[in-house]
Design an enzyme around this catalytic site. Structure first.
Site, PDB file in Angstrom:
ATOM      1  N   THR A 142      -5.997  26.100 -60.643  1.00  0.00           N
ATOM      2  CA  THR A 142      -5.086  27.200 -60.283  1.00  0.00           C
ATOM      3  C   THR A 142      -4.603  27.119 -58.844  1.00  0.00           C
ATOM      4  O   THR A 142      -3.687  27.833 -58.458  1.00  0.00           O
ATOM      5  CB  THR A 142      -5.755  28.584 -60.449  1.00  0.00           C
ATOM      6  OG1 THR A 142      -6.831  28.679 -59.501  1.00  0.00           O
ATOM      7  CG2 THR A 142      -6.264  28.800 -61.850  1.00  0.00           C
ATOM      8  N   LYS A 143      -5.229  26.294 -58.031  1.00  0.00           N
ATOM      9  CA  LYS A 143      -4.885  26.244 -56.605  1.00  0.00           C
ATOM     10  C   LYS A 143      -3.462  25.715 -56.410  1.00  0.00           C
ATOM     11  O   LYS A 143      -2.899  25.080 -57.302  1.00  0.00           O
ATOM     12  CB  LYS A 143      -5.902  25.378 -55.857  1.00  0.00           C
ATOM     13  CG  LYS A 143      -7.322  25.967 -55.881  1.00  0.00           C
ATOM     14  CD  LYS A 143      -7.589  26.921 -54.730  1.00  0.00           C
ATOM     15  CE  LYS A 143      -8.622  27.983 -54.993  1.00  0.00           C
ATOM     16  NZ  LYS A 143     -10.007  27.653 -55.061  1.00  0.00           N
ATOM     17  N   THR A 144      -2.905  25.929 -55.221  1.00  0.00           N
ATOM     18  CA  THR A 144      -1.522  25.526 -54.950  1.00  0.00           C
ATOM     19  C   THR A 144      -1.319  24.042 -55.291  1.00  0.00           C
ATOM     20  O   THR A 144      -0.306  23.668 -55.872  1.00  0.00           O
ATOM     21  CB  THR A 144      -1.162  25.790 -53.475  1.00  0.00           C
ATOM     22  OG1 THR A 144      -1.478  27.148 -53.168  1.00  0.00           O
ATOM     23  CG2 THR A 144       0.308  25.543 -53.214  1.00  0.00           C
TER      24      THR A 144
ATOM     25  N   PHE B 210      -8.994  22.862 -57.487  1.00  0.00           N
ATOM     26  CA  PHE B 210      -9.209  23.554 -58.760  1.00  0.00           C
ATOM     27  C   PHE B 210      -7.830  23.806 -59.391  1.00  0.00           C
ATOM     28  O   PHE B 210      -6.861  24.047 -58.674  1.00  0.00           O
ATOM     29  CB  PHE B 210      -9.952  24.879 -58.484  1.00  0.00           C
ATOM     30  CG  PHE B 210     -10.286  25.656 -59.714  1.00  0.00           C
ATOM     31  CD1 PHE B 210     -11.278  25.213 -60.578  1.00  0.00           C
ATOM     32  CD2 PHE B 210      -9.605  26.832 -60.036  1.00  0.00           C
ATOM     33  CE1 PHE B 210     -11.579  25.916 -61.734  1.00  0.00           C
ATOM     34  CE2 PHE B 210      -9.899  27.538 -61.184  1.00  0.00           C
ATOM     35  CZ  PHE B 210     -10.888  27.076 -62.036  1.00  0.00           C
TER      36      PHE B 210
END
Ligand SMILES: *Cc1c(COP(=O)(O)O)cnc(C)c1O
Length: 376
Positions: free
Chosen positions: A187-189, A185
C-alpha cells in the site's frame, strides 16, 4: 449496481509498467538467482540515487530495517528511545526488539508527528535516541528535532517508512539523522507485490553493519562464518524487479496523488476536518501517501461508506499507549491526549494513482450526504 471503490488497489500501478516489469521478471527467472542478487543491488543503487543517500541496504521489510538500524546504531538494553504516540506499531516494537525501552510522547495535532516540546520534556539520563515518524502526507518537524538531538547529544533516527519522495530543505527524509528506513509494503507510495524494505544512510559504517546483520551476521569474506548474531532479512529479487519498474513512474504517481488529494480537500473542507499541512518546502516535504480526514462521527461514517461500497482504513484506532501489548510498559505512561483524540476521529479515504476523479467525487458526495445537517 455501483462498482465498489476499494481503500487500496495497486494492481493498476503494477500493470502500468508491465513491459519493463515483465522484462525484469524474466531476467530474474533466467538468472536462477532469487534473493540478494543483481536486481536487489540495482534497486539499492536506484534508491540511493533517488533519495541522495550515500548507502541503501535492502531488507525483507521496513520493520526489519528499523530493527537493524537501531541495532547498528548501538541501541540496546538500558537505553531509552523517544517515539511518537501516533504511528504504526513497528515504530515502538522495533525498539523493544533490540532490548531498549521506548518512551512514547504525544504528537502535534495536524501533522500527527512527534511534538518536539513533548520529546524535549521526556529526555532523561538514559535517553539515547529520538525516533520520529513521518506520517501520512508530510514530514515531522525535522529542523526542530535535529536541533533537539544535537543539543542533548542524542542520535536522531527516522522512521521514514512512509516518506519516500518527502524532502526538507533539499535533504530527503531519513537522511537528517544517522539513518532512516523505507517500507515497500504494497500500500505504500512505492509498493511491491509483497514485502520489502530498505535502510538509507550516509554513514558507511552503519550501512556495513546492517548489511552484515541482515544476513545472519555472516562475515563479508567468509560464507557460513558468523561474526555476530544477525537476522534473516534478505530481499527477494522479484520484489526488487517490481520496485525498479514502479520507480520509473513514481514521480508521476506522486503528482497524481497530490491532484486527487486537492480534489478531496476542495469538496470536503466545509464538511469534515481535512488534512492540515505545514507550509510546503521545495522540493516538497509533502507526499500524499494517505488522505486522512477527521470526523466526530467517524465510526458511523465508516459504516455509511462501507454500506455504499467504499473502503476506508482507520489509521489508527488506538494510540500506541493504549495498545494491549504495551500495557505494562513504563514508557507508555505519559499522557498523549492529541493521539487519543486522533484515534477516535481519523480515517483514511481511498487514495491511489488509478483512482478516478469521478470516484473521488462519489466518495465526497457520500460523506457530504452523511454529514448533512449534522456535526462535523
Ligand atoms: C509501513 C510502516 C512500517 C513498517 O513497514 P513494513 O514494511 O510493513 O514492515 C513502519 N513504520 C511506519 C510508520 C509504517 O507506515
Amino acid at each position: 449496481m455501483l462498482i465498489p471503490i476499494p481503500f487500496y488497489s495497486c494492481a493498476d500501478s503494477v500493470r502500468r509498467n508491465w513491459e519493463s516489469l515483465e522484462r525484469r521478471v524474466r531476467a530474474v527467472a533466467d538468472s536462477g538467482r532469487f534473493t540478494s542478487g543483481p536486481m536487489v543491488a540495482e534497486l539499492e543503487t536506484a534508491i540511493a540515487a533517488y533519495t541522495g543517500a550515500k548507502h541503501a541496504v535492502a531488507c525483507n521489510n521496513g520493520t526489519d530495517a528499523l530493527i537493524l538500524m537501531l541495532k547498528a546504531a548501538g541501541i540496546g538494553p538500558g537505553d531509552e528511545v523517544i517515539v511518537p504516540a501516533y504511528t504504526f506499531f513497528a515504530t515502538v516494537s522495533s525498539v523493544l526488539r533490540v532490548g531498549a525501552e521506548p518512551v512514547i510522547v504525544d504528537v502535534l495535532p495536524g501533522s500527527y508527528a512527534m511534538d518536539p516540546e513533548r520529546a524535549a520534556a521526556a529526555i532523561g539520563p538514559r535517553t539515547k535516541a529520538i525516533m520520529p515518524a513521518h506520517m501520512f502526507s508530510q514530514t515531522a518537524d525535522l529542523v526542530a528535532l535535529t536541533e533537539l538531538a544535537a543539543q542533548h547529544g542524542l542520535r536522531l533516527l527516522e522512521d521514514s517508512a512512509e516518506a519516500i519522495g518527502m524532502w526538507v530543505n533539499g535533504r530527503h527524509a531519513g537522511l537528517w539523522g544517522r539513518a532512516g528506513v523505507l517500507s515497500f509494503f504494497p500500500t505504500k507510495t512505492l509498493g511491491g507485490i509483497g514485502d520489502a524494505g530498505m535502510l538509507i544512510t550516509d554513514d558507511a559504517e552503519l550501512a556495513a553493519e546492517v548489511r552484515r546483520r541482515r544476513c545472519h551476521g555472516q562475515a563479508t569474506d567468509g560464507a557460513y562464518v558468523y561474526e555476530v548474531l544477525g537476522w534473516n532479512s534478505r530481499c527477494d529479487e522479484l520484489q526488487a524487479a517490481v520496485l525498479l519498474s514502479r520507480l520509473e513512474t513514481l514521480d508521476a504517481e506522486i503528482e497524481r496523488r497530490a491532484a486527487l488529494a486537492a480534489r478531496y480537500t476542495e469538496r470536503l473542507a466545509a464538511v469534515v476536518d481535512t488534512p492540515w499541512l505545514a507550509p510546503a518546502k521545495s522540493p516538497s516535504n509533502q507526499v500524499w501517501y494517505v488522505y486522512l480526514i477527521e470526523s466526530d462521527r467517524r465510526d458511523a461514517l465508516v459504516e455509511h461508506l462501507d454500506a455504499h461500497g467504499v473502503g476506508t482504513e482507520v489509521y489508527y484506532p488506538r494510540s500506541l499507549s493504549e495498545q494491549p501489548a504495551l500495557r505494562d510498559l513504563p514508557g507508555a505512561s505519559l499522557p498523549t491526549p492529541v493521539a487519543t483524540v486522533a484515534s477516535r476521529r481519523a480515517v483514511g479515504l481511498p487514495l491511489y494513482p488509478d483512482l478516478t476523479d469521478a470516484q473521488v467525487d462519489r466518495v465526497c458526495a457520500l460523506i457530504t450526504d452523511f454529514h448533512q445537517g449534522g456535526t462535523r
